[in-house]
Design a protein around this motif. Structure first.
Motif, PDB file in Angstrom:
ATOM      1  N   ALA A  46      40.087  68.115  11.056  1.00 28.67           N
ATOM      2  CA  ALA A  46      39.093  68.180  12.134  1.00 28.67           C
ATOM      3  C   ALA A  46      39.588  67.386  13.339  1.00 28.67           C
ATOM      4  O   ALA A  46      40.282  66.380  13.192  1.00 28.67           O
ATOM      5  N   ASP A  50      35.315  67.484  17.857  1.00 28.03           N
ATOM      6  CA  ASP A  50      34.402  68.324  17.076  1.00 28.03           C
ATOM      7  C   ASP A  50      33.530  67.494  16.136  1.00 28.03           C
ATOM      8  O   ASP A  50      32.358  67.800  15.932  1.00 28.03           O
ATOM      9  N   MET A  51      34.135  66.436  15.592  1.00 32.52           N
ATOM     10  CA  MET A  51      33.355  65.557  14.707  1.00 32.52           C
ATOM     11  C   MET A  51      32.228  64.881  15.490  1.00 32.52           C
ATOM     12  O   MET A  51      31.106  64.734  14.992  1.00 32.52           O
ATOM     13  N   GLN A  54      29.417  67.323  16.125  1.00 29.27           N
ATOM     14  CA  GLN A  54      28.580  67.462  14.922  1.00 29.27           C
ATOM     15  C   GLN A  54      27.641  66.270  14.762  1.00 29.27           C
ATOM     16  O   GLN A  54      26.457  66.420  14.472  1.00 29.27           O
ATOM     17  N   GLU A  57      24.854  66.494  17.326  1.00 26.57           N
ATOM     18  CA  GLU A  57      23.867  67.525  16.997  1.00 26.57           C
ATOM     19  C   GLU A  57      22.993  67.104  15.822  1.00 26.57           C
ATOM     20  O   GLU A  57      21.779  67.334  15.827  1.00 26.57           O
ATOM     21  N   ALA A  58      23.620  66.466  14.827  1.00 23.53           N
ATOM     22  CA  ALA A  58      22.839  66.000  13.666  1.00 23.53           C
ATOM     23  C   ALA A  58      21.806  64.970  14.112  1.00 23.53           C
ATOM     24  O   ALA A  58      20.643  65.021  13.716  1.00 23.53           O
ATOM     25  N   ASP A  63      18.820  65.207  11.623  1.00 27.66           N
ATOM     26  CA  ASP A  63      19.475  65.388  10.321  1.00 27.66           C
ATOM     27  C   ASP A  63      20.057  64.043   9.884  1.00 27.66           C
ATOM     28  O   ASP A  63      19.984  63.058  10.615  1.00 27.66           O
ATOM     29  N   TYR A  65      22.487  61.930  10.101  1.00 35.49           N
ATOM     30  CA  TYR A  65      23.670  61.776  10.954  1.00 35.49           C
ATOM     31  C   TYR A  65      24.617  60.695  10.447  1.00 35.49           C
ATOM     32  O   TYR A  65      25.786  60.631  10.844  1.00 35.49           O
ATOM     33  N   TYR A  68      27.986  61.788   9.244  1.00 32.14           N
ATOM     34  CA  TYR A  68      28.931  62.163  10.300  1.00 32.14           C
ATOM     35  C   TYR A  68      29.493  60.918  10.979  1.00 32.14           C
ATOM     36  O   TYR A  68      30.677  60.860  11.305  1.00 32.14           O
TER      37      TYR A  68
END
Lengths: 448, 448
Positions: A46, A50-51, A54, A57-58, A63, A65, A68
Motif C-alpha cells: 500500500a 492511500d492508507m 482510508q 474516511e474511516a 468506523d 479508525y 488504520y
C-alpha cells in the motif's frame, strides 16, 4: 544550486532513505530537497497516501479508525527504527495525524490535511536522518517556504506571489527539506495539489529559488524512447526538450505528469530525471533548447481511449462557419477536443472518450443532426493515438516515409495522420487493437 | 434518354457543329441538347462571350459599338454560311442582340442579356442545322424550358421549383436544343449563371428530365489521373465517383467546375465526359458508387495559392474553446478556412490566400494576439496542396507509405499531412516551388 525531489519509492522505507541520504551527501549543490509520502516497498504494497485516505474516511464514517491509524504508524515506526533517528519524531508524527483528524472544516479540507501528513512526516524523518549522518538539514513547512495556493482542496494551484517569497529561501544556510504535495491558502488553510503533486512542489521550489537544475529522482534510469511495457528494454533518451516532453506526455508517457514541470519550464530550468537506485546513471535531461541532430526522432508515445466523430455534408467547404459551429457544440457539452481534421465535405473531431458517456453521445449527435443538417454523422470508439516526436522533424525529409513504412510492415491501417500543426510531432490514429504491433514496428524503424 | 451538353470549342465553327450533328444523329437517346456560345477556333482566338462583353461595354460607354457588333455578326455569319442553313437566322440573331442592347434595366441585367445572346444564338443555329440534316429539332428558350433562377445577375442560382417544370419536357417529341448559361427570374428577367454556366444548365436539365445520362462534350478524351501540364500524356480515368470528382476538383482539376454537376449528382445521374473531336473514345464516367478495386488511387490533384497561419500557446490543449475562438476570428473576417489541424500546444489554419490581403493579415494577426494571448503567430504563404484521391483509400494499408516515399524520392519536404478526415482522400501540403517534382514522383509511384 539544485532542487532534488524524491518520489514515493525513494522514501518507501529506511533502506531507500539511506540511499537518498547518500545522494544528497554526494553533491553539496543539493540544497533543496522535496519529498513524497512513502510509496510501495514491493508490488502489491500500500502507498502511504492511500492508507491515509482510508484512515480519514474511516474516521469520518465513525468506523473503527484505530486499526488504520495503527497501520499508518507502523509504517512510520519501521522507517524511524530502520534509520535509528530519535524516537521523539514518532510522537510528533502521531500528534500531527491526530490533529488533522480532529480539525474542523469541510470534509474536503480535512481530507487534504490528513493526506498531507504523509509528505510532511517524510520530510521530518528525512531531515532528522540527514542530521544524524552529519548534515545540517532543516525541515521547512510549505507555509513557511512561501507556497501560497488557491482555495481548491485536492486541486490547488500555485499563486504567482509565491515565487518571490520562495526566492528568499535561496540564501538560507544548510539543506532545506520540504514536504511535497501541499501549500497553504492566503487564509492559512492547507490545500493539496492534484495527485502526484510532489512533482509540482519540486518544480515550484526550483523555479522560486532559480535553481541551476531540478532533479527528479524516481525508480527508473531514464525516460525511454518507447513504452517499456510494449517494447522490452527500449533505448534511453539522454536529452529531451520541454516541447518534446509535452508531446510525449500527451500520449501516455507516464514518468511524471508533464504539467507539474511547468513552473520549472517557465524559468528555463533544466530538469533531470534520475534513479535513486542507480544515481550514477546519467538519467534524462530535459532542456529548453538543444541542437537538432540528423536522427531527429527522440521518442514514440502512444495512448488509447480516443474517440472520433465523423460528419459529412455535401458542399461543407462552402459553408462559412461550419467548423466553428461543430466545435461549439463540443464546447457547450463540456468536451474538450484534441484534433479536428477536415476535408472538402467532411470533418472529424478527435477527443478522449472517458467523459463521452452514451447519454452525452446522444445529445451531441442529436444536436449535430438538428443544428448542422449534416448528411451523416458517426462515432468511432477504441482509437489509439501514436505520437512520433522530435525537434526538427518538420524539416526532415523522409520521417513520414519511415513512419508510414513501419505501419505497413506491421500490416496496420492508418486511420488518421496529422502532421504539420505541431513543429515537433507527427500524429497517427489507428485501431487500439493494432497498437502493440504498430509500436514494435515503429521502434524497430526509428531506433534499431 | 440522354442530355448532351456541347462546350464552346464544340460549337466554335461550322466544322465543329457538323461533328456535333453527327454525334446527336448517332444516338437517338440524345434528346436534350445544351450548347455554349462559340468558343475559340484556334489558340489566341476570341470567345464569343468575351466579344459580347466588349460590345456591351462599348455600347454602354457610347463608344463606337458598331465595330464590335460587326465582329460578332461576322462570327455568326461564318457559322451560318458554313452550315448552309437558312439565312433568316442571321437577321433573327442580329435583332436579338440589338434588342438586348436597347433594353431598359440595370447595367448588370443588361450585360447578362447581351452575354446570353451567345448561347441563345448557338442553340438557334444548331437547331436549324439539325433540321437541315433531317432531324426534328426545336430551339427552346430557358424560360419555356422552366429554368427559374434567383435574381442575382451574373451569379443566378436555380430555384427548386424549376425541376418539376423541366420534368414535363421529358414527353416532348423530337430533339430539344436549349441554350446554356442563363435562366429567368420569377418576374421574367433574364439572369446568367456564373461563368461556365452552360455546364450548370446541362446538369439542371439532366436532373429535371431524370435523364439516364448527362454527357458533357469537351475537347479532351477524358479526365486525366494528373494535370497534363505537369506530367505529359498521363493515364486516363475511366470511372470516377462523385466524391472522388469533388476532391479532385477542389485541388485544381479544371475539366469543369464540379459544382455545376451538383443537380445531376443529387439525382444520381451518371455523368460522362466525352470529346467532340473523338466521340468514339469511351471518356470518363462519373457515378454515384463504384466497386472499389485494389488500385484504389484514381487521381492526384494539386493547386497552389494556399496560405497557413500557425499559432502556438503553452497549454493550449487545456483551454476549452481555443480552436473555436480562433476559427471565429476567421469567420468574422470573412475568410473561409480549408483545414485546421491542431497539436497539443499549436494549431494551424489553412486557407486560400487570394482574399488574404496584407491589410486583412494585419487585422487577423492583431486580433489573434489580442484576443487569444498566443505565444507565437506566424503566416506562411506559397503553399501548394496535393490531394491523393480514391474510394477505399482509407481502408487500404500502404497508401500513405507509397505517397510519402514518393515525396522522399523527389527530395520534397512534407509540411503538412491530413489524412482520415475524408474517406476518399489524403492531403499533403508542400512548398509551391516543389510542386512539379512532387507530382511527377507521385504519378510514377501510383500510375506507372
Amino acid at each position: 544550486m539544485k532542487v532534488a525531489k524524491f518520489g514515493g519509492s525513494s522514501v518507501a522505507n529506511a533502506e531507500q532513505l539511506i540511499k537518498v541520504g547518500n545522494i544528497i551527501k554526494s553533491d553539496p549543490k543539493r540544497k533543496f530537497i522535496v519529498v513524497s509520502a512513502p510509496g510501495k516497498r514491493f508490488a502489491g504494497d500500500a502507498k502511504m497516501t492511500d492508507m491515509l485516505i482510508q484512515l480519514g474516511e474511516a474516521f469520518h464514517n465513525d468506523d473503527d479508525y484505530e486499526l488504520y491509524l495503527s497501520a499508518v504508524m507502523a509504517r512510520f515506526s519501521e522507517i524511524i527504527e530502520g534509520l535509528r533517528v530519535n524516537d521523539d519524531i514518532y510522537a510528533e508524527i502521531e500528534t500531527g495525524i491526530k490533529m488533522a483528524l480532529a480539525a474542523k472544516g469541510s470534509m474536503e479540507s480535512k481530507m487534504d490535511a490528513i493526506k498531507a501528513t504523509g509528505e510532511d512526516s517524510s520530510a521530518k524523518i528525512l531531515s532528522a536522518y540527514l542530521n544524524s549522518v552529519g548534515l545540517s538539514a532543516y525541515y521547512i513547512n510549505p507555509q513557511e517556504a512561501g507556497i501560497i495556493v488557491s482555495d481548491e482542496p485536492g486541486n490547488a494551484r500555485i499563486l504567482p506571489e509565491s515565487f518571490d517569497k520562495i526566492y528568499s529561501l535561496h540564501n538560507e544556510e544548510g539543506i532545506l527539506v520540504i514536504p511535497g504535495f501541499f501549500g497553504y491558502t492566503k487564509d492559512g488553510k492547507l490545500a493539496t495539489f492534484s495527485r502526484g503533486g510532489s512533482d509540482i512542489t519540486g518544480s515550484i521550489i526550483a523555479a522560486g529559488v532559480k535553481a541551476e537544475m531540478y532533479e527528479n529522482f524516481t525508480d527508473v534510469d531514464s525516460v525511454y524512447t518507447v513504452n517499456p511495457n510494449i517494447v522490452s528494454h527500449p533505448k534511453e533518451i539522454t536529452t529531451l526538450t520541454y516541447k518534446e516532453m509535452r508531446e510525449l506526455s500527451y500520449a501516455g508517457f507516464s514518468v511524471f505528469h508533464d504539467e507539474a514541470l511547468i513552473p520549472a519550464f517557465r524559468e528555463k530550468i533544466p530538469v533531470c530525471i534520475k534513479n535513486t537506485n542507480n544515481p550514477d546513471a546519467p538519467g534524462t535531461l530535459i532542456v529548453a533548447e538543444k541542437e537538432t541532430s540528423e536522427k531527429c526522432v527522440v521518442g514514440i508515445a502512444s495512448d488509447t481511449g480516443f474517440c472520433s466523430l465523423y460528419v459529412s455534408k455535401f458542399l461543407m467547404n462552402r459553408e462559412v462557419g461550419f467548423g466553428r459551429k461543430l466545435l461549439n457544440i463540443f464546447e457547450d457539452e463540456g468536451i474538450s477536443f484534441e484534433h479536428a481534421p477536415s476535408g472538402i465535405d467532411d470533418m472529424s473531431v478527435i477527443f478522449r472518450d472517458k467523459k463521452f458517456t452514451p447519454e452525452k453521445e446522444k445529445v451531441v449527435v442529436d444536436r449535430i443532426k438538428e443544428e448542422l443538417k449534416v448528411d451523416t454523422v458517426s462515432i468511432h470508439r477504441d482509437l489509439a493515438v501514436i505520437m512520433v516526436v522530435g525537434e526538427g522533424l518538420v524539416n526532415t525529409i523522409g520521417v513520414a516515409q519511415k513512419a508510414t513504412t513501419a505501419f505497413s510492415n506491421a500490416n496496420v491501417n492508418i486511420e488518421m495522420i496529422n502532421q504539420g500543426s505541431s513543429e515537433v510531432s507527427m500524429m497517427f490514429g489507428i485501431q487500439a487493437a493494432d497498437l502493440n504491433d504498430a509500436i514494435q514496428s515503429l521502434y524497430t524503424s526509428f531506433f534499431s
